[in-house]
Design an enzyme around this catalytic site. Structure first.
Site, PDB file in Angstrom:
ATOM      1  N   GLN A  79      29.911  13.335  24.431  1.00  0.00           N
ATOM      2  CA  GLN A  79      29.743  13.628  25.818  1.00  0.00           C
ATOM      3  C   GLN A  79      29.155  14.828  26.069  1.00  0.00           C
ATOM      4  O   GLN A  79      29.224  15.805  25.498  1.00  0.00           O
ATOM      5  CB  GLN A  79      31.180  13.239  26.353  1.00  0.00           C
ATOM      6  CG  GLN A  79      31.817  12.095  26.048  1.00  0.00           C
ATOM      7  CD  GLN A  79      33.227  12.073  26.482  1.00  0.00           C
ATOM      8  OE1 GLN A  79      33.510  12.449  27.561  1.00  0.00           O
ATOM      9  NE2 GLN A  79      34.070  11.533  25.485  1.00  0.00           N
TER      10      GLN A  79
HETATM   11  N1  LIG Z   1      26.341  -3.107  17.140  1.00  0.00           N
HETATM   12  C1  LIG Z   1      26.768  -1.911  16.606  1.00  0.00           C
HETATM   13  N2  LIG Z   1      27.421  -1.053  17.390  1.00  0.00           N
HETATM   14  C2  LIG Z   1      28.307  -0.152  16.671  1.00  0.00           C
HETATM   15  C3  LIG Z   1      27.495   0.578  15.587  1.00  0.00           C
HETATM   16  N3  LIG Z   1      28.413   1.546  15.292  1.00  0.00           N
HETATM   17  C4  LIG Z   1      28.969   1.754  16.490  1.00  0.00           C
HETATM   18  N4  LIG Z   1      28.864   0.860  17.180  1.00  0.00           N
HETATM   19  C5  LIG Z   1      29.687   0.734  18.570  1.00  0.00           C
HETATM   20  O1  LIG Z   1      29.421   1.732  19.250  1.00  0.00           O
HETATM   21  C6  LIG Z   1      30.358   2.237  20.061  1.00  0.00           C
HETATM   22  C7  LIG Z   1      30.588   3.625  20.004  1.00  0.00           C
HETATM   23  O2  LIG Z   1      30.822   4.318  18.586  1.00  0.00           O
HETATM   24  P1  LIG Z   1      31.325   5.594  18.417  1.00  0.00           P
HETATM   25  O3  LIG Z   1      31.798   5.560  16.713  1.00  0.00           O
HETATM   26  O4  LIG Z   1      32.747   5.577  19.073  1.00  0.00           O
HETATM   27  O5  LIG Z   1      30.633   6.455  18.811  1.00  0.00           O
HETATM   28  P2  LIG Z   1      30.427   7.891  18.768  1.00  0.00           P
HETATM   29  O6  LIG Z   1      29.032   8.505  18.492  1.00  0.00           O
HETATM   30  O7  LIG Z   1      31.618   8.493  17.834  1.00  0.00           O
HETATM   31  O8  LIG Z   1      30.771   8.218  20.462  1.00  0.00           O
HETATM   32  P3  LIG Z   1      31.398   9.732  21.185  1.00  0.00           P
HETATM   33  O9  LIG Z   1      32.706  10.205  20.084  1.00  0.00           O
HETATM   34  O10 LIG Z   1      31.593   9.542  22.588  1.00  0.00           O
HETATM   35  O11 LIG Z   1      30.353  10.987  20.829  1.00  0.00           O
HETATM   36  C8  LIG Z   1      31.660   1.326  19.601  1.00  0.00           C
HETATM   37  O12 LIG Z   1      31.944   0.345  20.531  1.00  0.00           O
HETATM   38  C9  LIG Z   1      31.284   0.986  18.289  1.00  0.00           C
HETATM   39  O13 LIG Z   1      31.845  -0.496  17.848  1.00  0.00           O
HETATM   40  C10 LIG Z   1      26.458  -0.318  14.620  1.00  0.00           C
HETATM   41  O14 LIG Z   1      26.145   0.109  13.815  1.00  0.00           O
HETATM   42  N5  LIG Z   1      25.936  -1.312  15.425  1.00  0.00           N
END
Ligand SMILES: Nc1nc2c(ncn2[C@@H]2O[C@H](COP(=O)(O)OP(=O)(O)OP(=O)(O)O)[C@@H](O)[C@H]2O)c(=O)[nH]1
Ligand SMILES: [Mg+2]
Length: 92
Positions: A79
């Site tokens: 974020q």
């Molecule tokens: N379709 C799809 N959705 C994904 C994939 N990887 C993650 N997501 C979705 O994307 C969303 C965010 O995933 P996170 O892993 O929480 O993302 P993050 O990068 O850790 O986000 P922050 O912690 O806020 O920095 C979730 O709803 C996941 O289910 C993917 O490979 N394909």
């Protein structure tokens, strides 16, 4: 003799440690990637329900062993307000 034995011990049992930073914008899928990787590479790790993963505040640290290497993943929250931390962590 001690040097020889400790060298042998280190050669056989000590792992090379690597730190891997996972950076990216929020919702990019960093934490999901880390959870999947841990599930795949750690035998006793069951993995958490991927739908339960919420936006990371601060950081998650996950360690996995691959062969003779130990990888320590640092998953930093993406974020806007947390991006100021990237500099501080990566300079360490
Ligand atoms: N379709 C799809 N959705 C994904 C994939 N990887 C993650 N997501 C979705 O994307 C969303 C965010 O995933 P996170 O892993 O929480 O993302 P993050 O990068 O850790 O986000 P922050 O912690 O806020 O920095 C979730 O709803 C996941 O289910 C993917 O490979 N394909
Ligand atoms: Mg995250």
């Amino acid at each position: 003799m001690y040097t020889l034995l400790s060298g042998l011990y280190k050669y056989m049992f000590q792992k090379d440690e690597y730190c891997v930073l996972i950076l990216g914008l929020d919702n990019a899928g960093k934490t999901t990637f880390l959870e999947q990787t841990k599930t795949k590479f750690s035998k006793n790790y069951k993995g958490m329900n991927l739908s339960k993963i919420t936006s990371t505040v601060g950081l998650n640290i996950g360690t996995i062993d691959v062969g003779k290497a130990r990888l320590m993943f640092w998953d930093l929250g993406g974020q806007d307000e947390l991006q100021s931390l990237w500099d501080k962590v990566s300079s360490r």
